[in-house]
Scaffold this motif. Structure first.
Motif, short mmCIF file in Angstrom:
data_model
loop_
_atom_site.label_atom_id
_atom_site.label_comp_id
_atom_site.label_asym_id
_atom_site.label_seq_id
_atom_site.Cartn_x
_atom_site.Cartn_y
_atom_site.Cartn_z
N VAL A 162 0.85 -1.20 0.00
CA VAL A 162 0.00 0.00 0.00
C VAL A 162 0.88 1.25 0.00
CG1 VAL A 162 -1.68 1.35 1.29
CG2 VAL A 162 -2.00 -1.11 1.06
N ALA A 163 1.89 1.26 0.86
CA ALA A 163 2.79 2.41 0.92
C ALA A 163 3.58 2.56 -0.38
CB ALA A 163 3.75 2.26 2.10
N LEU A 164 4.08 1.44 -0.92
CA LEU A 164 4.90 1.48 -2.14
C LEU A 164 4.11 2.05 -3.31
CD1 LEU A 164 7.51 0.70 -3.69
CD2 LEU A 164 6.43 -1.52 -4.12
N PHE A 165 2.90 1.53 -3.55
CA PHE A 165 2.15 1.98 -4.73
C PHE A 165 1.49 3.34 -4.51
CE2 PHE A 165 2.61 -2.56 -5.62
CZ PHE A 165 3.13 -2.47 -6.91
N SER A 166 1.28 3.72 -3.25
CA SER A 166 0.83 5.09 -2.98
C SER A 166 1.94 6.08 -3.32
CB SER A 166 0.43 5.23 -1.50
OG SER A 166 -0.69 4.43 -1.19
N LEU A 167 3.17 5.74 -2.94
CA LEU A 167 4.31 6.60 -3.27
C LEU A 167 4.56 6.63 -4.78
CD1 LEU A 167 6.72 5.56 -0.36
CD2 LEU A 167 5.88 7.87 -0.79
N ARG A 168 4.39 5.47 -5.43
CA ARG A 168 4.61 5.43 -6.88
C ARG A 168 3.58 6.27 -7.62
NH1 ARG A 168 6.11 -0.30 -9.02
NH2 ARG A 168 7.89 0.29 -7.72
N LEU A 169 2.33 6.21 -7.16
CA LEU A 169 1.28 7.01 -7.78
C LEU A 169 1.53 8.50 -7.55
CD1 LEU A 169 -1.34 7.09 -9.34
CD2 LEU A 169 -2.58 6.64 -7.22
N LEU A 170 2.01 8.84 -6.36
CA LEU A 170 2.34 10.24 -6.07
C LEU A 170 3.48 10.71 -6.98
CD1 LEU A 170 1.42 12.46 -4.04
CD2 LEU A 170 3.41 11.83 -2.65
N PHE A 171 4.47 9.82 -7.21
CA PHE A 171 5.56 10.15 -8.12
C PHE A 171 5.04 10.44 -9.53
CE2 PHE A 171 8.11 8.10 -11.51
CZ PHE A 171 9.08 9.07 -11.65
N LEU A 172 4.14 9.60 -10.02
CA LEU A 172 3.60 9.79 -11.37
C LEU A 172 2.85 11.12 -11.48
CD1 LEU A 172 2.32 6.19 -12.16
CD2 LEU A 172 4.19 7.38 -13.28
N LEU A 173 2.05 11.44 -10.48
CA LEU A 173 1.30 12.70 -10.51
C LEU A 173 2.26 13.89 -10.50
CD1 LEU A 173 -1.61 11.89 -8.01
CD2 LEU A 173 -1.75 12.02 -10.50
N SER A 174 3.31 13.80 -9.69
CA SER A 174 4.27 14.92 -9.61
C SER A 174 5.11 15.04 -10.87
CB SER A 174 5.19 14.73 -8.39
OG SER A 174 6.02 13.59 -8.54
N ALA A 175 5.28 13.93 -11.59
CA ALA A 175 6.08 13.96 -12.81
C ALA A 175 5.27 14.44 -14.01
CB ALA A 175 6.65 12.57 -13.09
N LEU A 176 3.99 14.08 -14.06
CA LEU A 176 3.19 14.30 -15.26
C LEU A 176 2.37 15.58 -15.23
CD1 LEU A 176 1.95 10.61 -15.67
CD2 LEU A 176 3.68 11.76 -17.07
N LEU A 177 2.12 16.14 -14.04
CA LEU A 177 1.21 17.28 -13.93
C LEU A 177 1.89 18.42 -13.16
CD1 LEU A 177 -1.94 15.19 -13.06
CD2 LEU A 177 -1.65 16.52 -15.15
N THR A 178 2.23 19.49 -13.87
CA THR A 178 2.91 20.63 -13.25
C THR A 178 2.04 21.28 -12.17
OG1 THR A 178 3.98 21.05 -15.38
CG2 THR A 178 4.09 22.79 -13.74
N ASP A 179 0.75 21.42 -12.43
CA ASP A 179 -0.14 22.04 -11.45
C ASP A 179 -0.22 21.22 -10.17
OD1 ASP A 179 -0.62 24.02 -13.27
OD2 ASP A 179 -2.55 23.24 -13.95
N VAL A 180 -0.29 19.91 -10.32
CA VAL A 180 -0.33 19.03 -9.14
C VAL A 180 0.98 19.13 -8.38
CG1 VAL A 180 -0.45 16.63 -8.38
CG2 VAL A 180 -2.03 17.47 -10.13
N ARG A 181 2.10 19.23 -9.10
CA ARG A 181 3.40 19.37 -8.44
C ARG A 181 3.43 20.62 -7.57
NH1 ARG A 181 7.67 20.14 -12.70
NH2 ARG A 181 6.73 18.23 -13.45
N SER A 182 2.92 21.72 -8.10
CA SER A 182 2.88 22.96 -7.34
C SER A 182 1.97 22.82 -6.12
CB SER A 182 2.38 24.09 -8.24
OG SER A 182 2.24 25.28 -7.53
N CYS A 183 0.81 22.17 -6.31
CA CYS A 183 -0.12 21.96 -5.20
C CYS A 183 0.51 21.08 -4.12
CB CYS A 183 -1.41 21.32 -5.73
SG CYS A 183 -2.62 20.91 -4.46
N LEU A 184 1.22 20.06 -4.53
CA LEU A 184 1.88 19.17 -3.56
C LEU A 184 2.87 19.93 -2.71
CD1 LEU A 184 2.50 16.00 -5.79
CD2 LEU A 184 1.17 16.06 -3.68
N ARG A 185 3.63 20.82 -3.32
CA ARG A 185 4.63 21.58 -2.57
C ARG A 185 4.01 22.60 -1.64
NH1 ARG A 185 9.54 24.17 -5.76
NH2 ARG A 185 9.33 25.47 -3.93
N GLN A 186 3.06 23.37 -2.14
CA GLN A 186 2.59 24.53 -1.39
C GLN A 186 1.40 24.22 -0.47
OE1 GLN A 186 1.91 27.57 -4.36
NE2 GLN A 186 3.95 27.34 -5.24
N GLU A 187 0.37 23.58 -1.00
CA GLU A 187 -0.85 23.37 -0.22
C GLU A 187 -0.81 22.08 0.60
OE1 GLU A 187 -4.23 23.69 -2.83
OE2 GLU A 187 -3.31 25.34 -3.93
#
Length: 533
Positions: A162-187
């Motif tokens: 669960v932890a591994l694939f949650s982290l992997r999914l978070l990696f994909l979102l941060s790599a593929l979506l600039t807006d999501v990357r910004s949201c992850l950092r700030q909000e």
């Protein structure tokens, strides 16, 4: 199993859950390692995806849902059939099954680990292969659910998968979506979250503000911990691609640097996995501003070397060993070497003690000048060979690294590499006529060995070594023969030039190269200008 049989069972409204589960189990068994599919059955697979989403949206047994998700995961390897899945309804169904759809900052409790893991795997495949799914994942705020789930990691704990694939999914979102990357950092404060996760995985204990305790008797990092740590490092790499301008950002970057130092100093269960972990740490460090890299060598509890202002150079030696190992592999130089070259070059450019230490290992005082600089097994020999590598990025990185170690002095660089190996860098930097680069370095001078001093007058500056005396081919010629051979050579050059096979070049006053006619013209103009004065 025939896809028509599978479809008939799944589409039928009279099939019970046991029948659906049975036919899907057989299909999954036969296709577990299938990654290329029959184009003729594309529409059937698309229809099967649609039916699976329909069943998953119903209230069915967890075992049937898990089997449907496993089939969907196999089908999602084909990006052409994801239309029915990459819809808002389809993404919401998968997010709910992955226990990522909650209220506020909370997510549902995980009751069926296997079901959640399969749903996370499906989301990884679908989001990776579908641009529409990527946009929908931002719309349904999937990143928020993932962060809420991962905040449970250090509290009540999560299963490895669960932890591994949650982290992997978070990696994909941060790599593929600039807006999501910004949201992850700030909000969503994902940088702090990932730092906490790494502290938990690596059992980090702080003995200073930016210093991790070293346990010399600690066992190798278990493989499962290593997998999760690498996913966290990959995500942090994406989140540190842009600048951190505030005080909190500077604190985060120093913490990350200290943790990366710890990562580089530990080992995992296998040598290959250790190298992979270290590679991710180096990639992340290459994003860190050089201002904060002093954290790598400022470890008071572990002592230092007086020659290098009392700094601890253990991690710098690890970086050097990593670089040499990658060079010795002899393949994949661009991806394997460029990050570590970049990290060591910038560290050396801005931190005198790091540069001094690396130079002592890579470019020790010259003794052997009877062999070409590129011939041999020393680190210098290996790096000089890379200066003429076929890949432009690799040869530029290797040359820049050596140039910085030489304090961007052309004379020092040529001493260690020879003019022929360094010509590409010097031409690109406009330094063919000699001089220095633009870096600021200390004034301490390098000392030459007695062996080098005694042989220096006999070194060929082009090849960088002392050559055996060779017979003079024109010694026995008359003046007429010499003139004939000279004209013959000129005519050959002229013919090659007219056919545009070669282009004669010259060095301009600013050290850059230009077509010979242009270089001569500039020299003549400057000469005339000087005469008129």
């Amino acid at each position: 199993m025939d896809l028509n049989i599978v479809l008939s069972k799944v589409e039928s409204r009279i099939s019970n859950e046991e029948e659906i589960e049975s036919v899907l189990r057989e299909y999954n068994r036969e296709n577990s390692r299938t990654f290329s599919f029959d184009l003729k059955e594309e529409e059937k697979r698309k229809k099967l995806c649609e039916e699976l989403i329909r069943i998953l949206g119903k209230d069915v047994q967890a075992s049937c849902q898990t089997m449907c998700l496993e089939t969907l995961r196999i089908l999602s390897r084909d990006k052409k059939v994801l239309g029915p899945v990459a819809t808002k309804q389809g993404m919401l169904v998968l997010a709910q099954l992955a226990a990522l759809q909650g209220t506020g900052e909370s997510v549902p409790e995980i009751l069926e680990v296997g079901l959640v893991v399969e749903a996370l795997k499906c989301l990884c495949n679908v989001i990776f292969n579908s641009v529409a799914a990527q946009q929908l994942s931002a719309e349904i705020n999937l990143a928020s659910g993932l962060c809420a789930r991962l905040r449970m990691y250090t509290g009540q704990g999560l299963s490895h998968e669960v932890a591994l694939f949650s982290l992997r999914l978070l990696f994909l979102l941060s790599a593929l979506l600039t807006d999501v990357r910004s949201c992850l950092r700030q909000e969503l404060k994902a940088v702090d979250l990932l730092i906490e996760i790494l502290e938990h995985i690596l059992s980090i204990k702080w003995v200073g503000k930016y210093e991790v305790a070293v346990d010399l008797e600690a066992p190798p990092l278990p493989l499962e911990d290593n997998e999760r740590a690498m996913e966290a490092l990959k995500t942090l790499f994406n989140l540190t691609l842009s600048d951190f301008n505030d005080e909190d950002g500077a604190h985060q970057l120093r913490l990350i640097t200290a943790i990366m130092r710890h990562v580089l100093m530990i080992k995992t269960q296998t040598e290959d996995k250790t190298e992979e972990l270290h590679s991710h740490a180096i990639n992340l460090l290459s994003n860190i501003p050089v201002l904060f890299l002093d954290v790598m060598i400022s470890v008071q509890s572990q002592g230092g070397i007086e020659e290098y202002s009392g700094k601890n150079m253990d991690v710098i030696q690890v970086l050097l060993d990593f670089m040499v190992k990658r060079i010795d592999k002899g393949s994949n130089f661009k991806e394997g070497l460029t990050p570590v070259f970049s990290l060591m070059t910038e560290s050396s450019r801005h931190h005198r003690d790091i540069r001094k230490y690396i130079k002592a290992q890579v470019l020790p005082p010259l003794k052997d000048v009877k062999n070409r600089p590129e011939v041999g097994t020393t680190i210098r020999n290996k790096l000089v060979r890379l200066m003429t590598h076929v890949d432009t990025g690799v040869k530029q990185s290797a040359a820049e690294f050596l140039f910085v170690l030489c304090k961007e002095s052309v004379d020092n660089l040529l001493k260690y590499t020879g003019y022929g190996n360094a010509a590409g860098l010097l031409a690109a930097r406009g330094l063919l006529a000699g001089g220095r680069g633009g870096g600021q370095y200390s004034e301490d001078e390098d000392s030459d060995t007695e062996e080098y001093k005694s042989l220096k007058p006999f070194i060929n500056p082009i090849t960088g070594h002392v050559e055996e005396p060779m017979p003079n081919p024109i010694e026995e010629m008359t003046e007429e023969q010499k003139e004939y051979e000279a004209l013959k050579l000129v005519n050959m050059f002229d013919q090659l030039s007219r056919q545009q096979i070669i282009q004669p070049m010259g060095v301009k006053q600013d050290g850059t190269i230009a077509p010979l006619a242009e270089a001569i013209s500039q020299c003549n103009m400057e000469s005339c200008s000087s005469d008129s004065d």
